[in-house]
Design a protein around this motif. Structure first.
Motif, PDB file in Angstrom:
ATOM      1  N   MET A   1       0.848  -1.167   0.000  1.00 52.90           N
ATOM      2  CA  MET A   1       0.000   0.000   0.000  1.00 52.90           C
ATOM      3  C   MET A   1       0.896   1.232   0.000  1.00 52.90           C
ATOM      4  SD  MET A   1      -3.150   0.812   2.512  1.00 52.90           S
ATOM      5  CE  MET A   1      -3.952  -0.680   1.990  1.00 52.90           C
ATOM      6  N   ALA A   2       0.536   2.215  -0.767  1.00 55.71           N
ATOM      7  CA  ALA A   2       1.342   3.432  -0.897  1.00 55.71           C
ATOM      8  C   ALA A   2       1.246   4.283   0.366  1.00 55.71           C
ATOM      9  CB  ALA A   2       0.869   4.229  -2.096  1.00 55.71           C
ATOM     10  N   ASN A   3       2.287   5.071   0.589  1.00 56.10           N
ATOM     11  CA  ASN A   3       2.293   5.986   1.728  1.00 56.10           C
ATOM     12  C   ASN A   3       1.669   7.326   1.378  1.00 56.10           C
ATOM     13  OD1 ASN A   3       3.409   4.213   3.516  1.00 56.10           O
ATOM     14  ND2 ASN A   3       5.495   4.821   3.086  1.00 56.10           N
ATOM     15  N   ASP A   4       1.330   7.543   0.118  1.00 59.50           N
ATOM     16  CA  ASP A   4       0.689   8.786  -0.305  1.00 59.50           C
ATOM     17  C   ASP A   4      -0.753   8.450  -0.670  1.00 59.50           C
ATOM     18  OD1 ASP A   4       0.334  11.433  -1.006  1.00 59.50           O
ATOM     19  OD2 ASP A   4       1.024  11.123  -3.050  1.00 59.50           O
ATOM     20  N   TYR A   5      -1.645   8.582   0.292  1.00 54.29           N
ATOM     21  CA  TYR A   5      -3.028   8.158   0.103  1.00 54.29           C
ATOM     22  C   TYR A   5      -3.818   9.188  -0.684  1.00 54.29           C
ATOM     23  CZ  TYR A   5      -1.636   4.694   3.463  1.00 54.29           C
ATOM     24  OH  TYR A   5      -0.982   3.667   4.083  1.00 54.29           O
ATOM     25  N   ARG A   6      -4.675   8.698  -1.580  1.00 55.67           N
ATOM     26  CA  ARG A   6      -5.535   9.576  -2.381  1.00 55.67           C
ATOM     27  C   ARG A   6      -6.570  10.224  -1.479  1.00 55.67           C
ATOM     28  NH1 ARG A   6      -8.266   5.592  -6.460  1.00 55.67           N
ATOM     29  NH2 ARG A   6      -8.247   4.305  -4.615  1.00 55.67           N
ATOM     30  N   PRO A  29     -17.651   1.883   4.014  1.00 53.15           N
ATOM     31  CA  PRO A  29     -16.670   2.263   5.038  1.00 53.15           C
ATOM     32  C   PRO A  29     -16.268   1.039   5.860  1.00 53.15           C
ATOM     33  CG  PRO A  29     -18.483   3.819   5.003  1.00 53.15           C
ATOM     34  CD  PRO A  29     -18.875   2.677   4.110  1.00 53.15           C
ATOM     35  N   HIS A  30     -14.991   0.966   6.145  1.00 54.31           N
ATOM     36  CA  HIS A  30     -14.431  -0.142   6.923  1.00 54.31           C
ATOM     37  C   HIS A  30     -13.831   0.472   8.179  1.00 54.31           C
ATOM     38  CE1 HIS A  30     -11.405  -3.408   7.659  1.00 54.31           C
ATOM     39  NE2 HIS A  30     -12.491  -4.117   7.412  1.00 54.31           N
ATOM     40  N   HIS A  31     -14.115  -0.082   9.328  1.00 52.34           N
ATOM     41  CA  HIS A  31     -13.771   0.566  10.589  1.00 52.34           C
ATOM     42  C   HIS A  31     -12.329   0.365  11.036  1.00 52.34           C
ATOM     43  CE1 HIS A  31     -17.910   1.715  10.996  1.00 52.34           C
ATOM     44  NE2 HIS A  31     -18.270   0.472  10.765  1.00 52.34           N
ATOM     45  N   THR A  32     -11.608  -0.545  10.400  1.00 56.59           N
ATOM     46  CA  THR A  32     -10.248  -0.823  10.828  1.00 56.59           C
ATOM     47  C   THR A  32      -9.262  -0.488   9.720  1.00 56.59           C
ATOM     48  OG1 THR A  32     -11.087  -2.642  12.178  1.00 56.59           O
ATOM     49  CG2 THR A  32      -8.734  -2.603  11.762  1.00 56.59           C
ATOM     50  N   LEU A  33      -8.287   0.353  10.036  1.00 50.84           N
ATOM     51  CA  LEU A  33      -7.232   0.653   9.077  1.00 50.84           C
ATOM     52  C   LEU A  33      -6.230  -0.490   9.041  1.00 50.84           C
ATOM     53  CD1 LEU A  33      -6.329   4.356   9.954  1.00 50.84           C
ATOM     54  CD2 LEU A  33      -7.428   3.553   7.859  1.00 50.84           C
ATOM     55  N   PRO A  34      -5.672  -0.800   7.868  1.00 45.50           N
ATOM     56  CA  PRO A  34      -4.568  -1.765   7.825  1.00 45.50           C
ATOM     57  C   PRO A  34      -3.413  -1.238   8.680  1.00 45.50           C
ATOM     58  CG  PRO A  34      -5.387  -1.306   5.616  1.00 45.50           C
ATOM     59  CD  PRO A  34      -6.052  -0.326   6.545  1.00 45.50           C
ATOM     60  N   PRO A  35      -2.581  -2.117   9.239  1.00 41.65           N
ATOM     61  CA  PRO A  35      -1.512  -1.672  10.143  1.00 41.65           C
ATOM     62  C   PRO A  35      -0.605  -0.590   9.559  1.00 41.65           C
ATOM     63  CG  PRO A  35      -1.700  -4.058  10.199  1.00 41.65           C
ATOM     64  CD  PRO A  35      -2.631  -3.567   9.117  1.00 41.65           C
ATOM     65  N   GLU A  36      -0.209  -0.727   8.289  1.00 41.71           N
ATOM     66  CA  GLU A  36       0.693   0.275   7.704  1.00 41.71           C
ATOM     67  C   GLU A  36       0.005   1.636   7.563  1.00 41.71           C
ATOM     68  OE1 GLU A  36      -1.024  -2.196   4.328  1.00 41.71           O
ATOM     69  OE2 GLU A  36      -0.100  -2.637   6.239  1.00 41.71           O
ATOM     70  N   ALA A  41      -0.865   7.182   9.615  1.00 37.60           N
ATOM     71  CA  ALA A  41      -1.765   8.194  10.174  1.00 37.60           C
ATOM     72  C   ALA A  41      -1.194   8.773  11.465  1.00 37.60           C
ATOM     73  CB  ALA A  41      -3.143   7.595  10.420  1.00 37.60           C
ATOM     74  N   GLN A  42      -0.649   7.923  12.310  1.00 42.67           N
ATOM     75  CA  GLN A  42      -0.071   8.403  13.564  1.00 42.67           C
ATOM     76  C   GLN A  42       1.199   9.218  13.309  1.00 42.67           C
ATOM     77  OE1 GLN A  42       0.316   4.804  15.915  1.00 42.67           O
ATOM     78  NE2 GLN A  42      -1.511   5.389  17.077  1.00 42.67           N
ATOM     79  N   ARG A  43       2.058   8.716  12.447  1.00 47.96           N
ATOM     80  CA  ARG A  43       3.339   9.373  12.161  1.00 47.96           C
ATOM     81  C   ARG A  43       3.130  10.741  11.509  1.00 47.96           C
ATOM     82  NH1 ARG A  43       5.253   5.460   9.496  1.00 47.96           N
ATOM     83  NH2 ARG A  43       4.710   6.203   7.435  1.00 47.96           N
ATOM     84  N   CYS A  53     -14.563  -3.424  -0.282  1.00 51.12           N
ATOM     85  CA  CYS A  53     -15.474  -3.803  -1.361  1.00 51.12           C
ATOM     86  C   CYS A  53     -16.270  -5.037  -0.933  1.00 51.12           C
ATOM     87  CB  CYS A  53     -14.680  -4.105  -2.630  1.00 51.12           C
ATOM     88  SG  CYS A  53     -15.733  -4.679  -3.989  1.00 51.12           S
ATOM     89  N   PRO A  54     -17.604  -4.986  -1.015  1.00 51.65           N
ATOM     90  CA  PRO A  54     -18.406  -6.143  -0.624  1.00 51.65           C
ATOM     91  C   PRO A  54     -18.301  -7.302  -1.627  1.00 51.65           C
ATOM     92  CG  PRO A  54     -19.826  -4.410  -1.444  1.00 51.65           C
ATOM     93  CD  PRO A  54     -18.436  -3.849  -1.393  1.00 51.65           C
ATOM     94  N   GLU A  55     -17.853  -7.028  -2.850  1.00 55.36           N
ATOM     95  CA  GLU A  55     -17.735  -8.076  -3.869  1.00 55.36           C
ATOM     96  C   GLU A  55     -16.412  -8.829  -3.774  1.00 55.36           C
ATOM     97  OE1 GLU A  55     -19.852  -9.259  -6.358  1.00 55.36           O
ATOM     98  OE2 GLU A  55     -21.352  -8.119  -5.258  1.00 55.36           O
ATOM     99  N   CYS A  56     -15.287  -8.085  -3.877  1.00 52.18           N
ATOM    100  CA  CYS A  56     -13.976  -8.743  -3.932  1.00 52.18           C
ATOM    101  C   CYS A  56     -13.200  -8.626  -2.619  1.00 52.18           C
ATOM    102  CB  CYS A  56     -13.141  -8.187  -5.088  1.00 52.18           C
ATOM    103  SG  CYS A  56     -12.535  -6.508  -4.840  1.00 52.18           S
ATOM    104  N   GLU A  57     -13.757  -7.879  -1.662  1.00 53.48           N
ATOM    105  CA  GLU A  57     -13.186  -7.697  -0.331  1.00 53.48           C
ATOM    106  C   GLU A  57     -11.846  -6.960  -0.314  1.00 53.48           C
ATOM    107  OE1 GLU A  57     -13.430 -11.137   2.159  1.00 53.48           O
ATOM    108  OE2 GLU A  57     -15.489 -11.531   1.575  1.00 53.48           O
ATOM    109  N   SER A  58     -11.522  -6.253  -1.402  1.00 53.60           N
ATOM    110  CA  SER A  58     -10.305  -5.438  -1.379  1.00 53.60           C
ATOM    111  C   SER A  58     -10.544  -4.239  -0.468  1.00 53.60           C
ATOM    112  CB  SER A  58      -9.903  -5.008  -2.780  1.00 53.60           C
ATOM    113  OG  SER A  58     -10.839  -4.095  -3.307  1.00 53.60           O
ATOM    114  N   ILE A  59      -9.455  -3.697   0.055  1.00 53.51           N
ATOM    115  CA  ILE A  59      -9.543  -2.546   0.951  1.00 53.51           C
ATOM    116  C   ILE A  59      -8.700  -1.421   0.364  1.00 53.51           C
ATOM    117  CG2 ILE A  59      -8.944  -1.664   3.240  1.00 53.51           C
ATOM    118  CD1 ILE A  59      -9.705  -4.377   4.362  1.00 53.51           C
ATOM    119  N   ASP A  60      -9.281  -0.232   0.294  1.00 53.56           N
ATOM    120  CA  ASP A  60      -8.578   0.971  -0.125  1.00 53.56           C
ATOM    121  C   ASP A  60      -8.617   1.961   1.025  1.00 53.56           C
ATOM    122  OD1 ASP A  60      -7.946   0.149  -2.704  1.00 53.56           O
ATOM    123  OD2 ASP A  60      -9.752   1.016  -3.580  1.00 53.56           O
ATOM    124  N   VAL A  61      -7.543   2.730   1.144  1.00 55.86           N
ATOM    125  CA  VAL A  61      -7.448   3.735   2.206  1.00 55.86           C
ATOM    126  C   VAL A  61      -7.358   5.106   1.555  1.00 55.86           C
ATOM    127  CG1 VAL A  61      -6.102   4.539   4.174  1.00 55.86           C
ATOM    128  CG2 VAL A  61      -6.322   2.097   3.739  1.00 55.86           C
TER     129      VAL A  61
END
Length: 65
Positions: A1-6, A29-36, A41-43, A53-61
């Motif tokens: 996952m990129a460090n420069d979020y859209r 909306p997904h309530h948990t951010l991936p660890p990275e 976000a903290q840094r 995504c409810p179809e393919c279950e991919s997660i975008d941040v």
């Protein structure tokens, strides 16, 4: 996952992975951010929101401006 979020889009969040197969699937909306993303976000003191995504279950941040 990129460090420069859209930035979060103004309209519905559509799944890029499903769009490649010709489907327009709205992500939820997904309530948990991936660890990275959580560490980023903290840094950087950034507000991020994940979507799943409810179809393919991919997660975008996205960055919330």
């Amino acid at each position: 996952m990129a460090n420069d979020y859209r930035p979060l889009p103004d309209g519905p969040v559509l799944c890029d992975a499903c769009a490649k197969t010709g489907q327009d699937v709205e992500m939820e909306p997904h309530h948990t951010l991936p660890p990275e993303a959580h560490e980023h976000a903290q840094r950087e003191k950034a507000e991020l929101q994940s979507y799943r995504c409810p179809e393919c279950e991919s997660i975008d941040v996205f960055r919330i401006d």
